[in-house]
Design a protein around this motif. Structure first.
Motif, PDB file in Angstrom:
ATOM      1  N   TYR A 247       0.819  -1.217   0.000  1.00 56.28           N
ATOM      2  CA  TYR A 247       0.000   0.000   0.000  1.00 56.28           C
ATOM      3  C   TYR A 247       0.842   1.250   0.000  1.00 56.28           C
ATOM      4  CZ  TYR A 247      -5.085  -0.325   0.470  1.00 56.28           C
ATOM      5  OH  TYR A 247      -6.419  -0.449   0.211  1.00 56.28           O
TER       6      TYR A 247
ATOM      7  N   SER B 290      -5.949  -4.425  -2.202  1.00 58.44           N
ATOM      8  CA  SER B 290      -4.780  -3.702  -2.701  1.00 58.44           C
ATOM      9  C   SER B 290      -5.179  -2.249  -2.905  1.00 58.44           C
ATOM     10  CB  SER B 290      -4.281  -4.295  -4.013  1.00 58.44           C
ATOM     11  OG  SER B 290      -5.108  -3.887  -5.081  1.00 58.44           O
ATOM     12  N   ARG B 291      -4.167  -1.377  -2.898  1.00 55.25           N
ATOM     13  CA  ARG B 291      -4.444   0.042  -3.085  1.00 55.25           C
ATOM     14  C   ARG B 291      -5.036   0.285  -4.465  1.00 55.25           C
ATOM     15  NH1 ARG B 291       0.164   4.619  -2.231  1.00 55.25           N
ATOM     16  NH2 ARG B 291      -1.119   6.435  -2.684  1.00 55.25           N
ATOM     17  N   GLU B 292      -4.547  -0.482  -5.445  1.00 55.73           N
ATOM     18  CA  GLU B 292      -5.030  -0.339  -6.814  1.00 55.73           C
ATOM     19  C   GLU B 292      -6.518  -0.672  -6.897  1.00 55.73           C
ATOM     20  OE1 GLU B 292      -2.305  -1.920  -9.995  1.00 55.73           O
ATOM     21  OE2 GLU B 292      -4.118  -3.016 -10.526  1.00 55.73           O
ATOM     22  N   ASP B 293      -6.931  -1.769  -6.239  1.00 45.80           N
ATOM     23  CA  ASP B 293      -8.351  -2.149  -6.233  1.00 45.80           C
ATOM     24  C   ASP B 293      -9.203  -1.063  -5.584  1.00 45.80           C
ATOM     25  OD1 ASP B 293      -7.866  -4.529  -7.457  1.00 45.80           O
ATOM     26  OD2 ASP B 293      -7.950  -5.734  -5.622  1.00 45.80           O
TER      27      ASP B 293
ATOM     28  N   ASP C 207      -8.505   2.104  -5.150  1.00 47.05           N
ATOM     29  CA  ASP C 207      -8.539   3.305  -6.003  1.00 47.05           C
ATOM     30  C   ASP C 207      -9.533   3.113  -7.139  1.00 47.05           C
ATOM     31  OD1 ASP C 207      -6.636   4.523  -4.466  1.00 47.05           O
ATOM     32  OD2 ASP C 207      -4.967   4.203  -5.848  1.00 47.05           O
ATOM     33  N   ALA C 208      -9.506   1.922  -7.770  1.00 45.23           N
ATOM     34  CA  ALA C 208     -10.403   1.647  -8.892  1.00 45.23           C
ATOM     35  C   ALA C 208     -11.861   1.752  -8.441  1.00 45.23           C
ATOM     36  CB  ALA C 208     -10.120   0.258  -9.465  1.00 45.23           C
TER      37      ALA C 208
ATOM     38  N   GLU D 277     -12.860   5.299  -7.971  1.00 42.62           N
ATOM     39  CA  GLU D 277     -12.972   5.984  -9.274  1.00 42.62           C
ATOM     40  C   GLU D 277     -14.289   5.624  -9.956  1.00 42.62           C
ATOM     41  OE1 GLU D 277      -9.493   5.616 -11.937  1.00 42.62           O
ATOM     42  OE2 GLU D 277      -8.289   5.651 -10.106  1.00 42.62           O
TER      43      GLU D 277
ATOM     44  N   SER E 227      -4.553  -7.147 -14.146  1.00 40.03           N
ATOM     45  CA  SER E 227      -5.437  -6.409 -13.247  1.00 40.03           C
ATOM     46  C   SER E 227      -6.329  -5.490 -14.086  1.00 40.03           C
ATOM     47  CB  SER E 227      -4.622  -5.586 -12.255  1.00 40.03           C
ATOM     48  OG  SER E 227      -4.001  -4.514 -12.924  1.00 40.03           O
TER      49      SER E 227
ATOM     50  N   VAL F  35      -6.703  -2.346 -13.999  1.00 43.23           N
ATOM     51  CA  VAL F  35      -5.988  -1.160 -14.474  1.00 43.23           C
ATOM     52  C   VAL F  35      -5.191  -1.470 -15.754  1.00 43.23           C
ATOM     53  CG1 VAL F  35      -4.186   0.507 -13.882  1.00 43.23           C
ATOM     54  CG2 VAL F  35      -5.877  -0.169 -12.166  1.00 43.23           C
ATOM     55  N   ASP F  36      -4.594  -2.669 -15.799  1.00 44.55           N
ATOM     56  CA  ASP F  36      -3.776  -3.042 -16.954  1.00 44.55           C
ATOM     57  C   ASP F  36      -4.593  -3.684 -18.076  1.00 44.55           C
ATOM     58  OD1 ASP F  36      -1.483  -2.210 -15.655  1.00 44.55           O
ATOM     59  OD2 ASP F  36      -1.214  -4.147 -14.677  1.00 44.55           O
TER      60      ASP F  36
END
Lengths: 95, 492
Positions: free
Chosen positions: B194, B338-341, B343-344, B347, B376, B378-379
């Motif tokens: 994170y 995860s931070r990415e999850d 954040d998604a 958003e 993921s 994002v990718d």
């Protein structure tokens, strides 16, 4: 207090020095003289002096996280006693 | 704290006392004390080294400022104190992967002290103390020549990893079971990822865990003989190795034996810990202050700046998401894994997708596709913005659920514009009452048996009829409308 034969053997082992009995005895005596000499420091009055490991008065000496080129593999290995062309080669280490 | 009891009966019940030592490679671009790249696997063997990390005489190490800041960031995330003064020390030992004959580490004045990590284990809240977080350098790696280790006559040394910044996080012996130890490690790894200091890869060793394990009878306050367990490179291995070690120690004591203070390695293929006698030799590191590195005085200003830059941490974020978006604790924990999850998710909601729909799709279809394609969100081809567009088309009734599902699978893999595809292919949902009524009447006429079954009380017969209507409408009919039209016409 003079070093015991065990102390000498232990220090030799830590330094990976294979010493004969005669060498251990001789070097033990020499170490005693060195330690005796250094022990003069114990007589200094340091009660008012803060402990330090540095006398340069420098702090926070650092660099930014920027990579720069390394040596080539060939250059890195050039002084090695033994290599296989890619790796440093040492005696077998078994865990 | 959950306690694990092992032993033969109440009288002989033991408790386990466990502390973890975690080593984490920092995500810097360059090494700790020289400017070689920290991406040590990208180069040929020994092609990522310089005189400093090769341990040549007469060289001068210079600290990587970002590595220091990442260590402070980690310490603050674990609620540690940052002393005003810290320094590096030499830890002396001989091993071929350590070319200088010493590792630059920290001994008596580490960068941080006295923190803690909170987590939940078996539905109970737990806290594990953090003794210290300090900074050191990684060693090189060894390869053993020949197929059979015992017959090898030489070992090969690669120093590409030598000098990569390595952070050590030492816990207090506060963990009382293999479950607690694993959960602590799961949460610590999540935290490190994170805050962007480590990639969390246990298998490849950028994150490593050793465990100090001892057992004692309940009610005894002294600690038992401590065994250090190494070689655990997955969460599963950590759990199994600790469980094994607890049982082994209890068995030795129950048979009247005495435990040896030693290092043992977890051997996956034998499902056992095995004594590593070579590691016992000379644990006499003769630490002394590193004369080549001036000490650090991390002022208040620097520490407070780093603290202010900390992101919202996983536990706090899960709690906020649950509160703000009305999510269950379980869903909030999943969405913030995860931070990415996380954040998604936020958003998606910010882009106008309802909190519930965003959560369901992200945890359902998106998670499945991420697994399937090893990519993921994002990718992926669809990306967060594309997913938001798709889910808004679903929510405003332009497309129905099955169409959204199909489109998502396609966009995830190949990318594209959801709105454009819907127009081009005429995927828009049919919500035209008159048009659907015609189809519904046709289906009723052609499926007399199913209609009779439904009227006779078999509710599931309706599902068959809905399926027929959807099929006739090319999968685009609005399901709720089909349902109500069918009920209407059948009861007429």
């Amino acid at each position: 207090m003079p070093l015991s034969p065990d102390d000498v053997a232990h220090v030799a082992m830590l330094a990976r020095l294979g010493l004969s009995e005669e060498e251990r005895h001789r070097i033990g005596l020499q170490l005693d003289v060195i330690l005796e000499h250094i022990s003069a420091l114990e007589r200094a009055d340091i009660s008012d002096i803060p402990e330090t490991a540095q006398v340069g008065n420098l702090v926070n000496v650092w660099r930014d996280d920027e990579p720069a080129p390394s040596l080539s593999q060939q250059e890195a290995l050039v002084n090695a006693p033994d290599t296989d062309g890619e790796y440093f080669k040492v005696g077998a280490i078994q865990e | 704290m959950t306690t694990q009891t092992v032993g033969l009966g109440v009288d002989s019940a033991y408790e386990a006392v466990i502390g973890l030592e975690v080593h984490a490679q920092l995500l810097t671009r360059s090494k700790m004390f020289c400017s070689c790249s920290a991406a040590y696997t990208n180069a040929p063997a020994n092609g990522n080294c310089c005189p400093v990390c090769l341990g040549m005489p007469g060289v001068l190490p210079v600290m990587n400022r970002q590595a220091v800041e990442m260590t402070v960031r980690t310490a603050l995330a674990l609620d540690c104190e940052i002393p005003a003064f810290t320094k590096f020390d030499r830890k002396n030992y001989f091993y071929p992967d350590l070319p200088k004959g010493y590792q630059i580490s920290q001994y008596d004045l580490p960068m941080s002290l006295r923190g803690h990590l909170d987590f939940t284990v078996n539905e109970e809240r737990a806290r594990c103390g953090i003794t210290r977080v300090h900074l050191e350098e990684d060693t090189g790696t060894m390869h053993h020549a020949g197929d059979v280790l015992q017959e090898a006559t030489s070992s090969l040394v690669d120093l590409n990893r030598s000098g990569v910044p390595l952070m050590e996080i030492v816990s207090e012996p506060d963990l009382r079971s293999a479950d607690a130890a694993r959960e602590y490690l799961v949460r610590l790894r999540q935290l490190l990822m994170y805050i962007g200091v480590n990639d969390g890869n246990l298998e490849q060793g950028s994150l490593r865990c050793d465990a100090n394990v001892s057992v004692r009878k309940f009610g005894v306050s002294e600690l038992g003989t401590k065994v250090e367990v190494k070689n655990m490179n997955s969460f599963r291995a950590v759990h199994r190795a600790i469980d094994f070690e607890i049982a082994r120690q209890v068995a030795v004591l129950e048979q009247g034996g005495a435990l040896l203070q030693e290092t043992r390695g977890w051997v996956e293929t034998r499902a056992a810990t095995v004594s590593q006698r070579s590691k016992e030799m000379a644990h006499d590191y003769r630490y002394f202050p590193e004369p080549d590195l001036p000490p650090l005085q991390l002022g208040r200003e620097l520490v407070e700046r780093i603290r202010s830059e900390l992101p919202e941490l996983p536990e706090a974020r899960a709690a906020r998401l649950a509160e703000q978006y009305g999510l269950s604790t379980y869903d909030a924990a999943l969405l913030t894994a995860s931070r990415e999850d996380a954040d998604a998710y936020e958003e998606l909601v910010d882009a106008g997708v309802s909190a519930k729909v965003a959560a369901n799709w992200q945890m359902g279809d998106v998670a499945a596709l991420a697994n399937q394609h090893h990519r993921s969100l994002v990718d992926s081809g669809v990306g967060v913005v594309g997913l938001a567009t798709l889910l808004r088309l679903l929510e405003d009734g332009t497309i129905n659920g099955p169409t959204a599902k199909e489109l998502l699978a396609e966009l995830y893999e190949h990318g594209g514009d959801a709105a454009l595809l819907v127009r081009e292919r005429g995927l828009g949902q049919v919500s035209d009452r008159a048009a659907l009524t015609v189809i519904v009447d046709e289906v009723i006429a052609a499926n007399a048996q199913a209609c009779e079954d439904f009227r006779g009380g078999k509710a599931q017969a309706l599902g068959r009829l809905v399926g027929q209507v959807m099929k006739a409408a090319g999968g685009r009919a609005e399901p709720a409308l089909v349902n109500s039209l069918l009920r209407e016409r059948l009861s007429a």
